[in-house]
Enzyme design. Structure first.
Site, PDB file in Angstrom:
ATOM      1  N   HIS A 192       0.802  -1.203   0.129  1.00  0.00           N
ATOM      2  CA  HIS A 192      -0.006   0.036  -0.058  1.00  0.00           C
ATOM      3  C   HIS A 192       1.056   1.272  -0.080  1.00  0.00           C
ATOM      4  CE1 HIS A 192      -3.631  -2.029   1.849  1.00  0.00           C
ATOM      5  NE2 HIS A 192      -3.229  -2.859   0.919  1.00  0.00           N
ATOM      6  N   GLU A 197       1.179   3.854   1.762  1.00  0.00           N
ATOM      7  CA  GLU A 197       1.688   4.255   3.040  1.00  0.00           C
ATOM      8  C   GLU A 197       2.905   3.337   3.394  1.00  0.00           C
ATOM      9  OE1 GLU A 197      -2.648   5.244   3.079  1.00  0.00           O
ATOM     10  OE2 GLU A 197      -1.494   3.553   2.658  1.00  0.00           O
ATOM     11  N   CYS A 247      -5.989   1.987   5.877  1.00  0.00           N
ATOM     12  CA  CYS A 247      -6.520   1.011   6.205  1.00  0.00           C
ATOM     13  C   CYS A 247      -5.640   0.585   7.641  1.00  0.00           C
ATOM     14  CB  CYS A 247      -6.031  -0.150   5.281  1.00  0.00           C
ATOM     15  SG  CYS A 247      -4.712  -0.771   5.251  1.00  0.00           S
TER      16      CYS A 247
END
Length: 165
Positions: free
Chosen positions: A54, A56, A84
């Protein structure tokens, strides 16, 4: 700070556009320390066949690799979409000082049930590292780009953002 937030969120949106253009989910992130972007990442989960890639996580990995002695508590991660649970957990484990979020999930679109980033940060704060969460600029643009990406519409590799303070 609003101008600074806008500048850094523009950088995160540029990463989101690059991710979307290569066929990944159009989410981007940058890590800022001492007022400058020191790490960046876009979602790579599809292109690398790595479900953990992801935006991040990609940006945090780059931050750790390029700036191993930099105090993470002094860093801020800007993400174009609310993290998330895995990504917010990674921010907590890395001891990032703050997370600034562009787009937010609609209350009727709860992919993770009752999960809200603020709730997880508050639970951990009671006995662990403090993490400041803020909603930043360009929320509508961040949500629209992610939604476009999810619908399979081709994404341009460059952002065209209107000014926003």
């Amino acid at each position: 700070m609003p101008d600074e937030h806008a500048n850094h969120m523009r950088e995160a949106l540029a990463e989101a556009h690059l991710a979307g253009a290569r066929g990944d989910l159009a989410v981007g992130a940058v890590v800022v320390h001492s007022g400058r972007v020191v790490a960046r990442g876009g979602n790579e989960a599809t292109s690398t066949n790595d479900q953990f890639a992801h935006a991040e996580i990609v940006a945090l990995r780059e931050f750790e690799r390029l700036h191993p002695g930099t105090p993470p508590e002094e860093a801020t991660l800007y993400s174009t979409f609310e993290p998330c649970p895995m990504c917010l957990g990674a921010c907590l484990v890395a001891r990032i000082g703050a997370v600034v979020v562009g787009g937010r999930r609609r209350l009727d679109d709860r992919a993770w049930g009752a999960y809200r980033p603020e709730h997880l940060a508050a639970v951990v704060k009671s006995g662990g590292p403090a993490l400041r969460l803020e909603t930043g600029p360009f929320g509508d643009e961040c949500v629209a780009l992610r939604t476009k990406s999810l619908s399979g519409v081709p994404i341009s590799a460059t952002a065209d953002l209107k000014e926003q303070a």
